[in-house]
Design a protein around this motif. Structure first.
Motif, PDB file in Angstrom:
ATOM      1  N   GLY A  76      80.931  30.232 101.312  1.00 36.17           N
ATOM      2  CA  GLY A  76      80.417  31.177 100.087  1.00 36.17           C
ATOM      3  C   GLY A  76      79.656  32.746 100.909  1.00 36.17           C
ATOM      4  O   GLY A  76      78.795  32.390 101.315  1.00 36.17           O
TER       5      GLY A  76
ATOM      6  N   SER B  46      82.085  28.494  99.103  1.00 34.45           N
ATOM      7  CA  SER B  46      83.277  29.063  98.034  1.00 34.45           C
ATOM      8  C   SER B  46      83.420  28.228  96.546  1.00 34.45           C
ATOM      9  O   SER B  46      83.321  26.825  97.147  1.00 34.45           O
ATOM     10  CB  SER B  46      84.121  30.080  98.626  1.00 34.45           C
ATOM     11  OG  SER B  46      85.024  28.816  98.711  1.00 34.45           O
ATOM     12  N   GLU B  47      83.092  28.885  95.827  1.00 35.38           N
ATOM     13  CA  GLU B  47      83.373  27.993  94.724  1.00 35.38           C
ATOM     14  C   GLU B  47      85.254  28.040  94.736  1.00 35.38           C
ATOM     15  O   GLU B  47      84.969  26.600  94.232  1.00 35.38           O
ATOM     16  CB  GLU B  47      82.765  28.564  93.021  1.00 35.38           C
ATOM     17  CG  GLU B  47      81.448  29.468  92.839  1.00 35.38           C
ATOM     18  CD  GLU B  47      81.189  29.862  91.731  1.00 35.38           C
ATOM     19  OE1 GLU B  47      82.513  30.366  91.092  1.00 35.38           O
ATOM     20  OE2 GLU B  47      80.661  29.751  91.295  1.00 35.38           O
TER      21      GLU B  47
ATOM     22  N   GLU C 107      77.284  32.745  95.139  1.00 33.23           N
ATOM     23  CA  GLU C 107      77.752  32.048  95.168  1.00 33.23           C
ATOM     24  C   GLU C 107      77.037  30.130  95.266  1.00 33.23           C
ATOM     25  O   GLU C 107      76.913  29.319  95.342  1.00 33.23           O
ATOM     26  CB  GLU C 107      79.371  31.241  94.942  1.00 33.23           C
ATOM     27  CG  GLU C 107      79.753  31.966  96.158  1.00 33.23           C
ATOM     28  CD  GLU C 107      81.009  31.980  96.858  1.00 33.23           C
ATOM     29  OE1 GLU C 107      82.128  31.852  94.952  1.00 33.23           O
ATOM     30  OE2 GLU C 107      82.092  32.337  97.506  1.00 33.23           O
ATOM     31  N   ASN C 108      75.972  30.803  96.854  1.00 33.37           N
ATOM     32  CA  ASN C 108      76.074  29.537  97.910  1.00 33.37           C
ATOM     33  C   ASN C 108      74.661  29.214  97.713  1.00 33.37           C
ATOM     34  O   ASN C 108      73.955  28.585  98.507  1.00 33.37           O
ATOM     35  CB  ASN C 108      76.737  30.242  99.435  1.00 33.37           C
ATOM     36  CG  ASN C 108      75.283  31.251  99.687  1.00 33.37           C
ATOM     37  OD1 ASN C 108      74.585  31.346  99.050  1.00 33.37           O
ATOM     38  ND2 ASN C 108      75.490  31.733 100.818  1.00 33.37           N
TER      39      ASN C 108
ATOM     40  N   SER D  92      86.368  26.337  97.403  1.00 32.51           N
ATOM     41  CA  SER D  92      87.064  25.425  97.716  1.00 32.51           C
ATOM     42  C   SER D  92      87.172  23.684  96.850  1.00 32.51           C
ATOM     43  O   SER D  92      87.336  23.035  98.097  1.00 32.51           O
ATOM     44  CB  SER D  92      85.184  25.986  99.477  1.00 32.51           C
ATOM     45  OG  SER D  92      85.415  26.242 100.006  1.00 32.51           O
TER      46      SER D  92
ATOM     47  N   GLU E 143      81.161  35.299 105.050  1.00 29.31           N
ATOM     48  CA  GLU E 143      81.664  35.129 104.422  1.00 29.31           C
ATOM     49  C   GLU E 143      83.092  34.947 104.592  1.00 29.31           C
ATOM     50  O   GLU E 143      83.776  36.074 104.345  1.00 29.31           O
ATOM     51  CB  GLU E 143      81.335  35.881 102.804  1.00 29.31           C
ATOM     52  CG  GLU E 143      81.641  35.683 101.501  1.00 29.31           C
ATOM     53  CD  GLU E 143      81.690  36.161 100.765  1.00 29.31           C
ATOM     54  OE1 GLU E 143      81.873  36.692  99.284  1.00 29.31           O
ATOM     55  OE2 GLU E 143      80.519  37.553 101.432  1.00 29.31           O
ATOM     56  N   GLY E 144      83.749  33.663 103.726  1.00 27.21           N
ATOM     57  CA  GLY E 144      85.214  33.766 103.884  1.00 27.21           C
ATOM     58  C   GLY E 144      85.992  33.118 104.952  1.00 27.21           C
ATOM     59  O   GLY E 144      87.079  32.588 104.742  1.00 27.21           O
TER      60      GLY E 144
ATOM     61  N   PRO F 235      75.323  33.918 104.297  1.00 23.15           N
ATOM     62  CA  PRO F 235      76.838  32.910 104.327  1.00 23.15           C
ATOM     63  C   PRO F 235      76.914  32.103 105.595  1.00 23.15           C
ATOM     64  O   PRO F 235      76.319  32.284 106.888  1.00 23.15           O
ATOM     65  CB  PRO F 235      77.608  33.890 104.791  1.00 23.15           C
ATOM     66  CG  PRO F 235      77.301  35.209 103.943  1.00 23.15           C
ATOM     67  CD  PRO F 235      75.967  35.322 104.465  1.00 23.15           C
TER      68      PRO F 235
END
Length: 214
Positions: A161, A138-139, A165-166, A141, A91-92, A171
C-alpha cells in the motif's frame, strides 16, 4: 523448505540492498518521519548501491516511532526496537507467499504509524508451527480472505500500500515471524521496548535466517 522470493522472480533477492535506518545513522536526520522524504532517502540509497529493493531492520533501534503515541504510551517505556524486516519497494508491488500456509487472521489497523492492512499466515516448517506477518499492505489485499484460506508457496498473497492506506509510511513490507501469537488477531507487536527485547527476540526469530536469501 526453501522460501519463495517475497516479491517473485521479477524482484529476486540479488536486487536487494541492506540499508541502515537505525538511530545510529546520523545521515538520516528526520527523513523517516515523512513518507516523501523517506522515499527520497531510499531512492538515493538504491541508486547509489545499484539495487531495486532496500531491506533490513531486525532488532534495529529506530527513532522513527517517537512521533506516534501508540508506540509511546504515557507511563510506559518507549518502543523503539524493530522486530521484523522491512522490504522497501514501490507501491503496488505484489507480495508472494514464501511457504505453504493458511490465513490465521487479518485487519486494517488505521491508526497513524500502525500496520494499515495486515495479514497473518500460519505455517508448518520443519515440523513446527510458525506464523508470518505482512504489514503495510494495500486495502485490496484483504478482499476475499477468510480464516483457514490456503496459500500455496509462490502464490500471490497481497500488494504493498501507499502512505494513504499503509499507516503513513513510504511503501514497504513489514515481514515478521512469530512463534506464539499470544491470542492476537490481525495484529502482533512489531516494535518493543528494551526491557522486553530478549523475550521478543526468542518469540520473533530473525526472518532472514528462515528466508535464506543472503
Amino acid at each position: 523448505m526453501k522460501a519463495y522470493p517475497l516479491f517473485g522472480p521479477g524482484l529476486p533477492p540479488d536486487t536487494f540492498r541492506e540499508v541502515d535506518l537505525s538511530i545510529a545513522n546520523k545521515a538520516l536526520g528526520d527523513a523517516l518521519r515523512d513518507p516523501a522524504s523517506c522515499q527520497r532517502y531510499l531512492d538515493g540509497f538504491l541508486a547509489g548501491s545499484g539495487g531495486r529493493v532496500a531491506y533490513g531492520g531486525y532488532l534495529e533501534r529506530r527513532a522513527l516511532y517517537q512521533g506516534f503515541s501508540h508506540f509511546n504510551p504515557e507511563g510506559e517505556a518507549s518502543r523503539e526496537f524493530h522486530l521484523g524486516v522491512d522490504f522497501w519497494a514501490p507501491e503496488g508491488t505484489v507480495v508472494y507467499a514464501p511457504w505453504d500456509g493458511k490465513v490465521h487472521s487479518w485487519a486494517n489497523r488505521t491508526e497513524p504509524g500502525d500496520y494499515g492492512p495486515v495479514i497473518l499466515l500460519e505455517h508448518t516448517l520443519a515440523g513446527q508451527g510458525l506464523f508470518s506477518l505482512y504489514g503495510h499492505l494495500s486495502e485490496g489485499s484483504l478482499i476475499g480472505l477468510y480464516p483457514g484460506k490456503e496459500f500455496r508457496q509462490g502464490e500471490a498473497l497481497a500488494s504493498l500500500g501507499g502512505p494513504a492506506e499503509n499507516g503513513g509510511y513510504a511503501p514497504h513490507l513489514h515481514f515478521q515471524l512469530i512463534r506464539d501469537p499470544e491470542g492476537y488477531q490481525g495484529d502482533y507487536p512489531g516494535v518493543c521496548a528494551r526491557a522486553s527485547l530478549e523475550y521478543y527476540r526468542k518469540n520473533c526469530p530473525d526472518p532472514l535466517a528462515y528466508l535464506g536469501y543472503f
